[in-house]
Scaffold this motif. Structure first.
Motif, PDB file in Angstrom:
ATOM      1  N   ASN A 160       0.824  -1.212   0.000  1.00  0.00           N
ATOM      2  CA  ASN A 160       0.000   0.000   0.000  1.00  0.00           C
ATOM      3  C   ASN A 160       0.856   1.259   0.000  1.00  0.00           C
ATOM      4  O   ASN A 160       0.546   2.246  -0.684  1.00  0.00           O
ATOM      5  N   THR A 161       1.945   1.238   0.763  1.00  0.00           N
ATOM      6  CA  THR A 161       2.852   2.392   0.812  1.00  0.00           C
ATOM      7  C   THR A 161       3.492   2.627  -0.544  1.00  0.00           C
ATOM      8  O   THR A 161       3.565   3.766  -1.027  1.00  0.00           O
ATOM      9  N   GLU A 162       3.940   1.558  -1.166  1.00  0.00           N
ATOM     10  CA  GLU A 162       4.585   1.683  -2.474  1.00  0.00           C
ATOM     11  C   GLU A 162       3.600   2.142  -3.542  1.00  0.00           C
ATOM     12  O   GLU A 162       3.974   2.900  -4.450  1.00  0.00           O
ATOM     13  N   TYR A 163       2.344   1.723  -3.433  1.00  0.00           N
ATOM     14  CA  TYR A 163       1.334   2.163  -4.389  1.00  0.00           C
ATOM     15  C   TYR A 163       1.124   3.678  -4.297  1.00  0.00           C
ATOM     16  O   TYR A 163       1.070   4.382  -5.321  1.00  0.00           O
ATOM     17  N   LYS A 164       1.039   4.187  -3.079  1.00  0.00           N
ATOM     18  CA  LYS A 164       0.855   5.631  -2.883  1.00  0.00           C
ATOM     19  C   LYS A 164       2.047   6.410  -3.422  1.00  0.00           C
ATOM     20  O   LYS A 164       1.891   7.470  -4.044  1.00  0.00           O
ATOM     21  N   GLU A 165       3.245   5.885  -3.182  1.00  0.00           N
ATOM     22  CA  GLU A 165       4.450   6.544  -3.690  1.00  0.00           C
ATOM     23  C   GLU A 165       4.460   6.558  -5.216  1.00  0.00           C
ATOM     24  O   GLU A 165       4.845   7.557  -5.840  1.00  0.00           O
ATOM     25  N   ALA A 166       4.036   5.449  -5.803  1.00  0.00           N
ATOM     26  CA  ALA A 166       4.003   5.358  -7.271  1.00  0.00           C
ATOM     27  C   ALA A 166       2.991   6.341  -7.862  1.00  0.00           C
ATOM     28  O   ALA A 166       3.284   7.033  -8.853  1.00  0.00           O
ATOM     29  N   MET A 167       1.803   6.411  -7.271  1.00  0.00           N
ATOM     30  CA  MET A 167       0.777   7.302  -7.801  1.00  0.00           C
ATOM     31  C   MET A 167       1.186   8.763  -7.678  1.00  0.00           C
ATOM     32  O   MET A 167       0.801   9.589  -8.515  1.00  0.00           O
ATOM     33  N   LYS A 168       1.978   9.082  -6.674  1.00  0.00           N
ATOM     34  CA  LYS A 168       2.483  10.452  -6.540  1.00  0.00           C
ATOM     35  C   LYS A 168       3.366  10.792  -7.734  1.00  0.00           C
ATOM     36  O   LYS A 168       3.335  11.913  -8.258  1.00  0.00           O
ATOM     37  N   ILE A 169       4.155   9.813  -8.175  1.00  0.00           N
ATOM     38  CA  ILE A 169       5.002  10.011  -9.359  1.00  0.00           C
ATOM     39  C   ILE A 169       4.136  10.170 -10.608  1.00  0.00           C
ATOM     40  O   ILE A 169       4.297  11.109 -11.391  1.00  0.00           O
ATOM     41  N   TYR A 170       3.201   9.246 -10.793  1.00  0.00           N
ATOM     42  CA  TYR A 170       2.386   9.247 -12.014  1.00  0.00           C
ATOM     43  C   TYR A 170       1.513  10.486 -12.141  1.00  0.00           C
ATOM     44  O   TYR A 170       1.174  10.897 -13.255  1.00  0.00           O
ATOM     45  N   ILE A 229      13.150  11.136 -18.349  1.00  0.00           N
ATOM     46  CA  ILE A 229      13.857  11.244 -17.070  1.00  0.00           C
ATOM     47  C   ILE A 229      13.418  10.104 -16.170  1.00  0.00           C
ATOM     48  O   ILE A 229      12.221   9.855 -16.016  1.00  0.00           O
ATOM     49  N   VAL A 230      14.373   9.404 -15.574  1.00  0.00           N
ATOM     50  CA  VAL A 230      14.069   8.304 -14.657  1.00  0.00           C
ATOM     51  C   VAL A 230      13.513   8.888 -13.353  1.00  0.00           C
ATOM     52  O   VAL A 230      14.191   9.656 -12.670  1.00  0.00           O
ATOM     53  N   ARG A 231      12.267   8.535 -13.036  1.00  0.00           N
ATOM     54  CA  ARG A 231      11.638   9.041 -11.814  1.00  0.00           C
ATOM     55  C   ARG A 231      11.697   8.031 -10.667  1.00  0.00           C
ATOM     56  O   ARG A 231      11.567   8.395  -9.503  1.00  0.00           O
ATOM     57  N   PHE A 232      11.882   6.755 -11.008  1.00  0.00           N
ATOM     58  CA  PHE A 232      12.021   5.728  -9.974  1.00  0.00           C
ATOM     59  C   PHE A 232      12.936   4.626 -10.488  1.00  0.00           C
ATOM     60  O   PHE A 232      12.830   4.200 -11.643  1.00  0.00           O
ATOM     61  N   ARG A 294       1.386   4.586 -18.498  1.00  0.00           N
ATOM     62  CA  ARG A 294       0.344   5.388 -17.848  1.00  0.00           C
ATOM     63  C   ARG A 294       0.264   6.751 -18.517  1.00  0.00           C
ATOM     64  O   ARG A 294       1.286   7.351 -18.851  1.00  0.00           O
ATOM     65  N   ILE A 295      -0.976   7.226 -18.655  1.00  0.00           N
ATOM     66  CA  ILE A 295      -1.241   8.563 -19.164  1.00  0.00           C
ATOM     67  C   ILE A 295      -2.002   9.320 -18.088  1.00  0.00           C
ATOM     68  O   ILE A 295      -3.092   8.896 -17.683  1.00  0.00           O
ATOM     69  N   HIS A 296      -1.423  10.400 -17.597  1.00  0.00           N
ATOM     70  CA  HIS A 296      -2.026  11.190 -16.524  1.00  0.00           C
ATOM     71  C   HIS A 296      -2.447  10.284 -15.357  1.00  0.00           C
ATOM     72  O   HIS A 296      -3.519  10.450 -14.767  1.00  0.00           O
ATOM     73  N   GLY A 297      -1.607   9.303 -15.054  1.00  0.00           N
ATOM     74  CA  GLY A 297      -1.837   8.434 -13.908  1.00  0.00           C
ATOM     75  C   GLY A 297      -2.676   7.210 -14.179  1.00  0.00           C
ATOM     76  O   GLY A 297      -2.800   6.342 -13.313  1.00  0.00           O
ATOM     77  N   VAL A 298      -3.254   7.086 -15.368  1.00  0.00           N
ATOM     78  CA  VAL A 298      -4.168   5.989 -15.673  1.00  0.00           C
ATOM     79  C   VAL A 298      -3.458   4.936 -16.529  1.00  0.00           C
ATOM     80  O   VAL A 298      -2.810   5.269 -17.528  1.00  0.00           O
ATOM     81  N   LEU A 299      -3.592   3.662 -16.149  1.00  0.00           N
ATOM     82  CA  LEU A 299      -3.012   2.570 -16.922  1.00  0.00           C
ATOM     83  C   LEU A 299      -3.727   2.428 -18.267  1.00  0.00           C
ATOM     84  O   LEU A 299      -4.962   2.405 -18.321  1.00  0.00           O
ATOM     85  N   VAL A 300      -2.946   2.324 -19.346  1.00  0.00           N
ATOM     86  CA  VAL A 300      -3.521   2.153 -20.676  1.00  0.00           C
ATOM     87  C   VAL A 300      -2.698   1.122 -21.448  1.00  0.00           C
ATOM     88  O   VAL A 300      -1.563   0.802 -21.095  1.00  0.00           O
TER      89      VAL A 300
END
Length: 316
Positions: A160-170, A229-232, A294-300
Motif C-alpha cells: 500500500n505504501t509503495e502504491y501511494k508513492e508510485a501514484m504520486k510520481i504518475y 527522465i528516470v523518476r524511480f 500510464r497517461i495522466h496516472g491511468v493505466l492504458v
C-alpha cells in the motif's frame, strides 16, 4: 426580425445557462476566479474547430484529440470528472493535442467531451461525442502458492505504501515534452500476455493485466522506450526491481521484474539506452519483462498508446 430577436434573447440565455453550469462544479476545469469576474467573455462557439479524433474507443485505450491549424490559446477539456490540458503539438504549427486515458473500468457508454479555448480574448466552448465500448479482453488462469495471493499484514502495509508513492510520481505532470522520435518497445520478443487480460489466480478473479509481458531470459538487455527522465529506480514488493521513466506531458513507461537496474533516479535517458536487464524479481512465476504505460496516472494499453503517440510525428 427573427435574427435580431435570437441575438437579443437566445444568445444571452444560452450564455447565462452555460456560464452557470461551467462554474457550478468545483472539479470543473473552467472554474477560475478571473473567469467568474469576466463571465461576459464566455461564448458558445459559432466557428467550429478542426478537431481530429476517433469516435469509438475501447476501455483501457487512449483517446488522441488533435486541434488542427487553429490560432487559439489555452485549450482544455473535460470528460466526466477528468480535466486535462491540451499541449502544443511539437511537430505541427498552430496545432494542439490531448491524450485522454480511458480507464479499464470506465462505464461502456456514450460520453461528451467539452473543449474550451480562447480566441480573440474570448473563452469559447464546443464539444464532441465519443462512444466507449468493451475491449473484449482475454482471460487467463494462473496457479500460484497461496502466500502469493493472501498477503500478511507486513506485506500489505508495504504494498500500500509503495502504491501511494508510485501514484504520486504518475500524477506529477512535467509540462515539457521530452521526446522527439517515435516510441519503441523496450525489447523485441514474443508477447506472452496482452494488456487487459483478466487474471484468475487459483480460481479467483483478482485483477487484470496492467501491461504487456515480453518473453525474456534473465539478463536480457532492456531499452528505454523514448527520451525521458528516470523518476524511480528501485525494488518494490509486487514488481521487483523496477524503473519508471517520465517522458513529459503525462506520459510514463514502466519496466518491472528486472534482475539489474542500470540507471539512477533523475537520470536523463535517450531512446534505446540500456536501462536494465530482465529478470524474475517480485511476485511472478518466471522470468519476463512486464512493460506498462500510464497517461495522466491511468493505466492504458502500451501497444495502442504507441500508435497514438507516433501519430503525432506524422505531417498533415
Amino acid at each position: 426580425m427573427s435574427f435580431n430577436i435570437m441575438n437579443i434573447f437566445i444568445k444571452p440565455l444560452l450564455l447565462t445557462l452555460f456560464t452557470t453550469l461551467a462554474f457550478s462544479n468545483s472539479m470543473n476545469v473552467y472554474q477560475y476566479q478571473n473567469n467568474i469576474n469576466n463571465a461576459k467573455n464566455l461564448y458558445l462557439n459559432d466557428d467550429p474547430l478542426q478537431i481530429k479524433y476517433e469516435k469509438n474507443i475501447a476501455n483501457g485505450q487512449t483517446l488522441l484529440i488533435q486541434i488542427i491549424n487553429e490560432k487559439i490559446t489555452d485549450p482544455k477539456l473535460t470528460l466526466g470528472n477528468i480535466n486535462l490540458p491540451f499541449y502544443k503539438e511539437p511537430f505541427k504549427k498552430d496545432s494542439f493535442y490531448a491524450l485522454v486515458p480511458i480507464s479499464y473500468y470506465h462505464k461502456l457508454e456514450s460520453e461528451k467531451v467539452i473543449i474550451s479555448y480562447v480566441r480573440n480574448n474570448r473563452r469559447l466552448f464546443t464539444s464532441i461525442k465519443i462512444y466507449i465500448y468493451d475491449g473484449n479482453y482475454k482471460s487467463e488462469k494462473i496457479e500460484v502458492a497461496d502466500s502469493k495471493i493472501n498477503l500478511n499484514k507486513k506485506a500489505i502495509i508495504r504494498a500500500n505504501t509503495e502504491y501511494k508513492e508510485a501514484m504520486k510520481i504518475y500524477n506529477t505532470n512535467t509540462k515539457e515534452i521530452l521526446w522527439e522520435k517515435d516510441f519503441t518497445f523496450p525489447m523485441y520478443s514474443k508477447v506472452t500476455s496482452d494488456f487487459g487480460t483478466k487474471r484468475v489466480y487459483n480460481g479467483q478473479l483478482k485483477s487484470y493485466h496492467s501491461g504487456i509481458d515480453f518473453r525474456a531470459d534473465i539478463g536480457s538487455p532492456i531499452g528505454a522506450a523514448n527520451d525521458g527522465i528516470v523518476r524511480f529506480a528501485g525494488n518494490r514488493f509486487y514488481s521487483g526491481n523496477s524503473i519508471i521513466i517520465d517522458h513529459g506531458q503525462g506520459v510514463f513507461t514502466c519496466y518491472f521484474h528486472l534482475s539489474k537496474i542500470l540507471v539512477k533516479e533523475n537520470q536523463k535517458v535517450k531512446r534505446d539506452d540500456k536501462i536494465g536487464l530482465s529478470g524474475d524479481t517480485g511476485r511472478i512465476t518466471g522470468p519476463h519483462l512486464h512493460f506498462g504505460t500510464r497517461i495522466h496516472g491511468v493505466l492504458v494499453d502500451p501497444q495502442e498508446l504507441f500508435k497514438q503517440l507516433n501519430e503525432l510525428n506524422e505531417r498533415y
